[in-house]
Scaffold this motif. Sequence first.
Motif, PDB file in Angstrom:
ATOM      1  N   TYR A  61      19.947   0.702  67.308  1.00 33.09           N
ATOM      2  CA  TYR A  61      20.263   1.910  66.525  1.00 33.09           C
ATOM      3  C   TYR A  61      21.154   2.826  67.350  1.00 33.09           C
ATOM      4  O   TYR A  61      21.019   2.853  68.585  1.00 33.09           O
ATOM      5  N   ASP A  62      22.080   3.596  66.633  1.00 30.61           N
ATOM      6  CA  ASP A  62      22.844   4.617  67.397  1.00 30.61           C
ATOM      7  C   ASP A  62      22.040   5.891  67.445  1.00 30.61           C
ATOM      8  O   ASP A  62      20.900   5.934  66.957  1.00 30.61           O
ATOM      9  N   GLU A  63      22.659   6.960  68.036  1.00 33.10           N
ATOM     10  CA  GLU A  63      21.849   8.165  68.246  1.00 33.10           C
ATOM     11  C   GLU A  63      21.463   8.830  66.926  1.00 33.10           C
ATOM     12  O   GLU A  63      20.515   9.619  66.859  1.00 33.10           O
ATOM     13  N   ILE A 102      22.052   7.878  73.495  1.00 35.13           N
ATOM     14  CA  ILE A 102      23.125   7.282  72.680  1.00 35.13           C
ATOM     15  C   ILE A 102      22.550   6.315  71.647  1.00 35.13           C
ATOM     16  O   ILE A 102      23.263   5.720  70.875  1.00 35.13           O
ATOM     17  N   GLY A 103      21.263   6.193  71.641  1.00 35.38           N
ATOM     18  CA  GLY A 103      20.653   5.322  70.624  1.00 35.38           C
ATOM     19  C   GLY A 103      19.366   4.704  71.157  1.00 35.38           C
ATOM     20  O   GLY A 103      18.827   5.155  72.162  1.00 35.38           O
ATOM     21  N   GLU A 123      31.289   4.671  72.055  1.00 35.27           N
ATOM     22  CA  GLU A 123      30.323   4.363  70.981  1.00 35.27           C
ATOM     23  C   GLU A 123      29.756   2.948  71.158  1.00 35.27           C
ATOM     24  O   GLU A 123      30.314   2.155  71.891  1.00 35.27           O
ATOM     25  N   ILE A 124      28.646   2.702  70.437  1.00 36.23           N
ATOM     26  CA  ILE A 124      28.088   1.342  70.485  1.00 36.23           C
ATOM     27  C   ILE A 124      28.421   0.651  69.178  1.00 36.23           C
ATOM     28  O   ILE A 124      28.157   1.207  68.103  1.00 36.23           O
ATOM     29  N   THR A 125      29.011  -0.493  69.268  1.00 38.78           N
ATOM     30  CA  THR A 125      29.348  -1.218  68.034  1.00 38.78           C
ATOM     31  C   THR A 125      28.416  -2.410  67.841  1.00 38.78           C
ATOM     32  O   THR A 125      28.172  -2.855  66.721  1.00 38.78           O
ATOM     33  N   TYR A 157      29.269   1.736  75.662  1.00 43.00           N
ATOM     34  CA  TYR A 157      29.387   3.158  75.287  1.00 43.00           C
ATOM     35  C   TYR A 157      30.286   3.900  76.284  1.00 43.00           C
ATOM     36  O   TYR A 157      31.131   4.693  75.894  1.00 43.00           O
ATOM     37  N   LEU A 173      22.754  -0.726  63.936  1.00 44.53           N
ATOM     38  CA  LEU A 173      24.069  -1.293  64.261  1.00 44.53           C
ATOM     39  C   LEU A 173      24.017  -2.826  64.294  1.00 44.53           C
ATOM     40  O   LEU A 173      24.950  -3.482  63.887  1.00 44.53           O
TER      41      LEU A 173
END
Length: 462
Positions: free
Chosen positions: A88-90, A135-136, A64-66, A59, A95
């Motif tokens: 999970y993202d935020e 962020i998730g 972002e988280i992929t 991140y 994901l």
Amino acid sequence: MFRTLHSRLLLAFLIVSVSGVVILTLIIQIGVRNSFNQYLDVRREEQMNRMVEILEGEYRQKGEITGEAIGSLLHQQGMTEGLFYQIYDEKGRLLADSTRMMEMMGMMGKMGGVGRTETTGATATIPLAVEGKPIGKLVVYQVGGNVESQTIFLHSFYQSLFLSALVMLIVSFLLSWLFSKELTSGLRRLGEAVRELKGHNYAVELTGKGTPQEMQDLILSFNELVHSLNRQERLRKEFTNDLAHELRTPLSTLRSQIEAFRDGVWEPTPERLAETHGELMRLVRLVNEMEQLLMAENPNLPLRKEKIDLHHFLSQLVAQISPLFQEKGVSFHYESPGKGVSIWADRDRLMQIMMNLINNALKYTPPEGKVTLILRKKEDEAEIEVKDTGVGISEEDLPHIFERFYRGDKSRDRRTGGIGIGLSIVKALVVAHKGRIEVKSKPGKGSRFILSFPSISYHENR
Ligand code: ADP
């Protein structure tokens, strides 16, 4: 069952060793399982932290988280650690998800752990954040049981543990068997030897080599007992032999004399009857002396001990016996340090000892000879010596004269009427008084019989 000492010892050793092995195995098993579980918990914690760090790192880099960066890690942790994730993202969008792998591996049934809920099946939810901004989240599923590699490890460990327990049991059985056999072997041999002894076999001798000290002592005492029984048995045989031998001569003389009277071959003149009577009296004396000897050799011979002043005692004896010396023409002297030499003794037995020695001196000293009775005071002992200038005793006879029926010169002694028991009685009585008797002699010169008794010290009173 378990009646012998061997089997009881074996059972006791086995109970101790088997319970030891079982308790040890259980403790090791429980201990290893607990530490292994702790190790696994710590390892899983580390793996989860690693996952969180990678995701937060991604991140920071990309904004972002992929889930791409952890693709292979998800797979690896699922396979080796039993950890499955949903990322999970935020906004709550899924994901990445490795829980399907869990279903495929058939591990759902084993799912468990702290914090697991029925609805989600999750074991922990870890919020993801960078610089305080969420962020998730990471939902972790932990499989309760061990994954394959761990199962293999524990399985092979338990196998080795049980195998070594089995080996220990076999070894302890063998050692217990050998040890208990070793411990009881001496007793078994002793039992067999006692049975032999009961059957009058006195040739049994045991060796205690290799047995414990107590057993060796017991075997030593047993061997001593066998030796003493052997000696007793030999003495008994010798005694019976000697007695038969001693009885034979007077009995056969008596028999032939009486038969000669009966058949009229001999006139029963007073001289011949006196001779026959003499033989009969010899038999009577033999029986009397045998009785005396048996009594004197009895280890429980009752002694009526009293304090005896030897000077007083011997003076009386000298007065009593002097006429016999005058009769034979042998001079008799008495030397003494005077009063004050006392011993504890049975007066009658002491008289018997002295009479025997003085009579012998008289018997074996020819007329014109000299017999001296000497009393001496030694440090702790009183010494009485009977010295004569008689025929003396040959060197080969000297060691045997205290043996019963031993006569120095057989033909001479048959003439003098000696039976060969007098000195045996003397020795037995002296020993019963805790004294000693010694003899010194030179053939043709004379003999010295020396008696030693523990004396009573001046102040001693008993
Ligand atoms: P015995 O009845 O034959 O005298 P003892 O036991 O008194 O038996 O003595 C054993 C033997 O010791 C005698 O036969 C004799 O040969 C010898 N003996 C004992 N006393 C004397 C002595 N004073 N002088 C010489 N020989 C002796």
